[in-house]
Design a protein around this motif. Structure first.
Motif, PDB file in Angstrom:
ATOM      1  N   LEU A 123       0.825  -1.209   0.000  1.00  0.00           N
ATOM      2  CA  LEU A 123       0.000   0.000   0.000  1.00  0.00           C
ATOM      3  C   LEU A 123       0.861   1.261   0.000  1.00  0.00           C
ATOM      4  O   LEU A 123       0.535   2.251  -0.675  1.00  0.00           O
ATOM      5  CB  LEU A 123      -0.926  -0.003   1.216  1.00  0.00           C
ATOM      6  CG  LEU A 123      -1.950  -1.148   1.267  1.00  0.00           C
ATOM      7  CD1 LEU A 123      -2.745  -1.086   2.567  1.00  0.00           C
ATOM      8  CD2 LEU A 123      -2.875  -1.091   0.070  1.00  0.00           C
ATOM      9  N   ALA A 124       1.966   1.238   0.749  1.00  0.00           N
ATOM     10  CA  ALA A 124       2.873   2.392   0.767  1.00  0.00           C
ATOM     11  C   ALA A 124       3.529   2.596  -0.594  1.00  0.00           C
ATOM     12  O   ALA A 124       3.704   3.735  -1.040  1.00  0.00           O
ATOM     13  CB  ALA A 124       3.935   2.199   1.850  1.00  0.00           C
ATOM     14  N   ARG A 128       3.117   5.955  -2.826  1.00  0.00           N
ATOM     15  CA  ARG A 128       4.284   6.776  -3.111  1.00  0.00           C
ATOM     16  C   ARG A 128       4.654   6.761  -4.590  1.00  0.00           C
ATOM     17  O   ARG A 128       5.093   7.765  -5.143  1.00  0.00           O
ATOM     18  CB  ARG A 128       5.474   6.298  -2.279  1.00  0.00           C
ATOM     19  CG  ARG A 128       6.759   7.052  -2.524  1.00  0.00           C
ATOM     20  CD  ARG A 128       6.602   8.541  -2.225  1.00  0.00           C
ATOM     21  NE  ARG A 128       6.320   8.781  -0.825  1.00  0.00           N
ATOM     22  CZ  ARG A 128       5.957   9.965  -0.345  1.00  0.00           C
ATOM     23  NH1 ARG A 128       5.800  10.997  -1.162  1.00  0.00           N
ATOM     24  NH2 ARG A 128       5.730  10.115   0.948  1.00  0.00           N
ATOM     25  N   PHE A 129       4.467   5.615  -5.254  1.00  0.00           N
ATOM     26  CA  PHE A 129       4.939   5.484  -6.633  1.00  0.00           C
ATOM     27  C   PHE A 129       3.769   5.296  -7.601  1.00  0.00           C
ATOM     28  O   PHE A 129       3.277   6.263  -8.152  1.00  0.00           O
ATOM     29  CB  PHE A 129       5.944   4.331  -6.727  1.00  0.00           C
ATOM     30  CG  PHE A 129       7.144   4.517  -5.860  1.00  0.00           C
ATOM     31  CD1 PHE A 129       8.077   5.505  -6.127  1.00  0.00           C
ATOM     32  CD2 PHE A 129       7.342   3.716  -4.742  1.00  0.00           C
ATOM     33  CE1 PHE A 129       9.188   5.696  -5.310  1.00  0.00           C
ATOM     34  CE2 PHE A 129       8.442   3.894  -3.920  1.00  0.00           C
ATOM     35  CZ  PHE A 129       9.360   4.888  -4.203  1.00  0.00           C
ATOM     36  N   SER A 130       3.315   4.087  -7.796  1.00  0.00           N
ATOM     37  CA  SER A 130       2.250   3.849  -8.774  1.00  0.00           C
ATOM     38  C   SER A 130       1.622   2.488  -8.506  1.00  0.00           C
ATOM     39  O   SER A 130       2.178   1.653  -7.778  1.00  0.00           O
ATOM     40  CB  SER A 130       2.809   3.880 -10.200  1.00  0.00           C
ATOM     41  OG  SER A 130       3.715   2.806 -10.409  1.00  0.00           O
ATOM     42  N   ALA A 131       0.452   2.289  -9.118  1.00  0.00           N
ATOM     43  CA  ALA A 131      -0.210   0.994  -9.000  1.00  0.00           C
ATOM     44  C   ALA A 131       0.619  -0.099  -9.661  1.00  0.00           C
ATOM     45  O   ALA A 131       0.606  -1.255  -9.218  1.00  0.00           O
ATOM     46  CB  ALA A 131      -1.601   1.061  -9.633  1.00  0.00           C
ATOM     47  N   ARG A 132       1.346   0.252 -10.719  1.00  0.00           N
ATOM     48  CA  ARG A 132       2.185  -0.748 -11.392  1.00  0.00           C
ATOM     49  C   ARG A 132       3.298  -1.233 -10.468  1.00  0.00           C
ATOM     50  O   ARG A 132       3.578  -2.435 -10.398  1.00  0.00           O
ATOM     51  CB  ARG A 132       2.784  -0.162 -12.664  1.00  0.00           C
ATOM     52  CG  ARG A 132       3.681  -1.124 -13.425  1.00  0.00           C
ATOM     53  CD  ARG A 132       4.181  -0.503 -14.716  1.00  0.00           C
ATOM     54  NE  ARG A 132       3.087  -0.189 -15.613  1.00  0.00           N
ATOM     55  CZ  ARG A 132       3.255   0.375 -16.815  1.00  0.00           C
ATOM     56  NH1 ARG A 132       4.480   0.704 -17.239  1.00  0.00           N
ATOM     57  NH2 ARG A 132       2.210   0.618 -17.583  1.00  0.00           N
ATOM     58  N   TRP A 174      15.554   1.446  -0.422  1.00  0.00           N
ATOM     59  CA  TRP A 174      16.362   2.309  -1.295  1.00  0.00           C
ATOM     60  C   TRP A 174      15.495   3.250  -2.114  1.00  0.00           C
ATOM     61  O   TRP A 174      15.783   4.450  -2.217  1.00  0.00           O
ATOM     62  CB  TRP A 174      17.212   1.446  -2.221  1.00  0.00           C
ATOM     63  CG  TRP A 174      17.834   2.205  -3.349  1.00  0.00           C
ATOM     64  CD1 TRP A 174      18.744   3.215  -3.268  1.00  0.00           C
ATOM     65  CD2 TRP A 174      17.568   2.032  -4.747  1.00  0.00           C
ATOM     66  NE1 TRP A 174      19.066   3.679  -4.523  1.00  0.00           N
ATOM     67  CE2 TRP A 174      18.361   2.970  -5.445  1.00  0.00           C
ATOM     68  CE3 TRP A 174      16.747   1.159  -5.462  1.00  0.00           C
ATOM     69  CZ2 TRP A 174      18.341   3.069  -6.831  1.00  0.00           C
ATOM     70  CZ3 TRP A 174      16.729   1.250  -6.847  1.00  0.00           C
ATOM     71  CH2 TRP A 174      17.520   2.206  -7.512  1.00  0.00           C
ATOM     72  N   ARG A 175      14.390   2.750  -2.692  1.00  0.00           N
ATOM     73  CA  ARG A 175      13.540   3.594  -3.539  1.00  0.00           C
ATOM     74  C   ARG A 175      12.820   4.661  -2.719  1.00  0.00           C
ATOM     75  O   ARG A 175      12.681   5.801  -3.156  1.00  0.00           O
ATOM     76  CB  ARG A 175      12.525   2.718  -4.272  1.00  0.00           C
ATOM     77  CG  ARG A 175      13.137   1.856  -5.356  1.00  0.00           C
ATOM     78  CD  ARG A 175      13.683   2.707  -6.498  1.00  0.00           C
ATOM     79  NE  ARG A 175      12.611   3.444  -7.157  1.00  0.00           N
ATOM     80  CZ  ARG A 175      12.719   4.695  -7.594  1.00  0.00           C
ATOM     81  NH1 ARG A 175      13.851   5.375  -7.404  1.00  0.00           N
ATOM     82  NH2 ARG A 175      11.705   5.286  -8.207  1.00  0.00           N
ATOM     83  N   PHE A 176      12.351   4.319  -1.532  1.00  0.00           N
ATOM     84  CA  PHE A 176      11.713   5.317  -0.674  1.00  0.00           C
ATOM     85  C   PHE A 176      12.692   6.432  -0.329  1.00  0.00           C
ATOM     86  O   PHE A 176      12.345   7.624  -0.402  1.00  0.00           O
ATOM     87  CB  PHE A 176      11.197   4.663   0.614  1.00  0.00           C
ATOM     88  CG  PHE A 176       9.894   3.938   0.459  1.00  0.00           C
ATOM     89  CD1 PHE A 176       8.854   4.478  -0.271  1.00  0.00           C
ATOM     90  CD2 PHE A 176       9.711   2.705   1.060  1.00  0.00           C
ATOM     91  CE1 PHE A 176       7.648   3.809  -0.397  1.00  0.00           C
ATOM     92  CE2 PHE A 176       8.510   2.022   0.931  1.00  0.00           C
ATOM     93  CZ  PHE A 176       7.476   2.581   0.200  1.00  0.00           C
TER      94      PHE A 176
END
Length: 203
Positions: A123-124, A128-132, A174-176
């Motif tokens: 969910l986070a 933060r990014f996308s549904a994909r 890392w991405r967060f």
């Protein structure tokens, strides 16, 4: 770790109080030796099941190595340090989601169904990014859970599932952090004397 790293002392005090109440209840109902008996029960259960190989954690990944407990401790320390570094730099929901993922990895007893603890991380990622990206994370978790199901001749498949969960935690962390570094949140300036200040504050 998240509460301490973010200096949320009131929440941490309530958390400690809850643990104290639970421990007091255990000692009152089970007597002073309840912890030793419980530990012996857990050891007997694990020795009877021989199930460490399919656990969804670092213990399942490296339990068969020499000095396994030492390696598990070092790996858990690395996860804890990573979470300590990331928690104050991320949104609270992201830090808590990573804490659940890290808790799964550093646990001693976790199976495929415990991968449900990773749902807040999905969910986070979606928020933060996308549904994909969330879909990719969901597929990784689902495949890892399938690989960790009990079956004959499962050891290499289980290792792949455990590595996938570890990689998901590392990549998500890392991405967060990378996203927060490139998109710092700026506080809204509330200045009633500036033109349009009220509208901006309302937004």
């Amino acid at each position: 770790i998240v509460l301490a790293a973010r200096r949320m002392w009131n929440c941490l005090a309530c958390f400690a109080l809850g643990i104290g109440i639970l421990l007091a209840g255990c000692y009152l109902t089970g007597g002073p030796g309840w912890m030793g008996r419980y530990y012996a029960l857990l050891r007997t259960n694990e020795q009877a099941q021989h199930s460490a190989v399919i656990m969804a954690n670092l213990y399942g990944l490296i339990h068969s190595l020499p000095h396994a407990l030492l390696w598990v401790g070092l790996a858990a320390l690395a996860v804890a340090l990573g979470l300590w570094f990331a928690a104050p730099r991320l949104a609270l929901e992201e830090a808590l989601a990573l804490a659940l993922a890290g808790g799964l990895l550093t646990s001693i007893h976790a199976y495929a169904y415990d991968c449900l603890l990773l749902l807040p991380l999905v969910l986070a990622i979606d928020r933060r990014f996308s549904a994909r990206a969330a879909l990719v994370a969901s597929v990784v978790i689902g495949l890892a859970a399938l690989l960790l199901l009990p079956r004959e001749g499962k050891a290499p498949l289980a290792v792949a599932g455990q590595v996938a969960l570890l990689a998901l935690f590392a990549v998500a962390c890392w991405r967060f952090l990378a996203h927060r570094a490139s998109h710092p949140e700026r506080p809204i300036a509330l200045n009633p004397t500036s033109p349009g200040g009220n509208a901006h504050a309302a937004g």
